[in-house]
Write an enzyme that holds these catalytic residues in place. Sequence first.
Site, mmCIF file in Angstrom:
data_model
loop_
_atom_site.group_PDB
_atom_site.id
_atom_site.type_symbol
_atom_site.label_atom_id
_atom_site.label_comp_id
_atom_site.label_asym_id
_atom_site.label_seq_id
_atom_site.Cartn_x
_atom_site.Cartn_y
_atom_site.Cartn_z
ATOM 1 N N TYR A 125 -32.190 -4.505 46.243
ATOM 2 C CA TYR A 125 -31.783 -5.401 47.326
ATOM 3 C C TYR A 125 -30.803 -4.733 48.292
ATOM 4 O O TYR A 125 -30.105 -5.405 49.036
ATOM 5 C CB TYR A 125 -31.145 -6.676 46.756
ATOM 6 C CG TYR A 125 -32.061 -7.549 45.906
ATOM 7 C CD1 TYR A 125 -33.354 -7.168 45.592
ATOM 8 C CD2 TYR A 125 -31.614 -8.769 45.425
ATOM 9 C CE1 TYR A 125 -34.177 -7.972 44.813
ATOM 10 C CE2 TYR A 125 -32.432 -9.584 44.646
ATOM 11 C CZ TYR A 125 -33.708 -9.173 44.342
ATOM 12 O OH TYR A 125 -34.518 -9.977 43.567
ATOM 13 N N LYS A 173 -35.177 -0.071 33.122
ATOM 14 C CA LYS A 173 -36.541 0.456 33.040
ATOM 15 C C LYS A 173 -36.450 1.969 33.178
ATOM 16 O O LYS A 173 -37.130 2.590 34.003
ATOM 17 C CB LYS A 173 -37.401 -0.178 34.154
ATOM 18 C CG LYS A 173 -38.886 0.111 34.042
ATOM 19 C CD LYS A 173 -39.598 -0.742 33.028
ATOM 20 C CE LYS A 173 -41.012 -0.236 32.804
ATOM 21 N NZ LYS A 173 -41.788 -1.056 31.860
ATOM 22 N N ASP A 206 -39.122 -5.327 30.455
ATOM 23 C CA ASP A 206 -40.303 -6.154 30.156
ATOM 24 C C ASP A 206 -40.294 -6.621 28.700
ATOM 25 O O ASP A 206 -40.531 -7.798 28.405
ATOM 26 C CB ASP A 206 -41.620 -5.442 30.530
ATOM 27 C CG ASP A 206 -41.639 -3.962 30.181
ATOM 28 O OD1 ASP A 206 -40.599 -3.429 29.752
ATOM 29 O OD2 ASP A 206 -42.706 -3.336 30.343
ATOM 30 N N ASP A 230 -31.721 -10.785 38.767
ATOM 31 C CA ASP A 230 -32.189 -11.976 39.483
ATOM 32 C C ASP A 230 -33.287 -12.664 38.668
ATOM 33 O O ASP A 230 -33.248 -13.873 38.396
ATOM 34 C CB ASP A 230 -32.722 -11.528 40.856
ATOM 35 C CG ASP A 230 -33.021 -12.690 41.788
ATOM 36 O OD1 ASP A 230 -32.708 -13.845 41.438
ATOM 37 O OD2 ASP A 230 -33.578 -12.434 42.876
HETATM 38 MG MG MG Z 1 -32.826 -15.803 42.302
#
Ligand code: MG
Length: 340
Positions: A125, A173, A206, A230
């Site tokens: 982000y 990851k 994951d 998030d």
């Molecule tokens: Mg969110």
Amino acid sequence: MPHSLTLLPGDGIGPEVTEATVQVIEAADVDVTWDRHRIIGKTAVERGRPALPPDIIDSIQSTGVALKGPVTTPVGQGFTSVNVQLRQRLDLYSNVRPCSILPGLKTPFEGTDLIIFRENTEGLYSGIEHYDERLQIADSIARVTKRGSERIIRFCFEYAQQRGRDHVTLAHKANILKKSSGLFLDVGREVAAEYPEITFDDRIIDALCMDLVMHPDRYDCIVSTNLFGDILSDLAAGLVGGLGVTAGANIGDEYAVFEAVHGSAPDIAGQNIANPTALIQSAVMMLRHLDETAAANAIENSLRALYQEGAPLTPDVGGEASTSEFADALADRVADRVAA
Ligand code: MG
Ligand code: NAI
């Protein structure tokens, strides 16, 4: 003690849940003067102003603390998310999202009591995006810095230590994203070594998602980069009753903005059925941040008692009450508790 605080009702269900939350804070007899800013996001852009008007930043820089409702972000095009801008401009690098089950709420995930710590200013982000028209190639860069990783991971360990939490899991990851996720993991291992009383492990994102649904009781504090954090926090919200109940805080070294995990919920906006619990629980975090412990306890205990009794609750958690009926009932209980 009197407080001057910034209030951003936002849009969609924002004004409804914000009004309910202010009512409950006032019932707790906290001396607050609100600096309200209603023009933000789409409403600002329609008036020819920036999506995040500078007077909002000025207000938070002067009050230090804001309570914020959700703000809609257009998908695919249009202005940059106001939420991302706010977090970056005020350097609110720690996004803290506690997820535990309110008494009386039935979920298949008993024993869930998590705190998700999401890095809030960088990662995928960062806003470093590029589209090459000719080649038709899109890039979104996940920028992870050592400094940015260290401060969120340290924040997580400090927060855990202060609250008697004893385990931190780092989600990554690093098998595929060897550089960005790899750096975050390396820094995590370094910081963890400074907190021998807190056990530490790491999980690939994951597999962690699967395990959180199978064995949520095995996790305590989870720290991750921006995108994974998030997604993990919405997943964790689902384990404890949904987005209607899950609180959040964006905290930096100088400023803090308290807001629910959920968005503007356009599907139910304006119907007086949104659950204000998530924002009310965010306000409880805010009151603790302001050392208004008695008020925070009064609201938290009243909320727990109301859920334990099972009514009046909003439809998302199985009740039939409207937003305002729920807020009235809670505010009455809070006022009784404060008067007692
Ligand atoms: Mg969110
Ligand atoms: P959303 O969180 O707004 O809604 C997802 C689902 O949860 C919907 O079915 C909604 O009705 C339900 N829900 C959410 N909050 C609820 C509440 N308090 N009570 C009862 N039900 C609730 O997510 P969505 O639909 O993906 O996003 C809508 C908009 O919100 C988007 O423009 C998004 O960018 C924005 N958004 C803003 C955030 C913020 O301001 N911090 C955070 C997340 C999304």
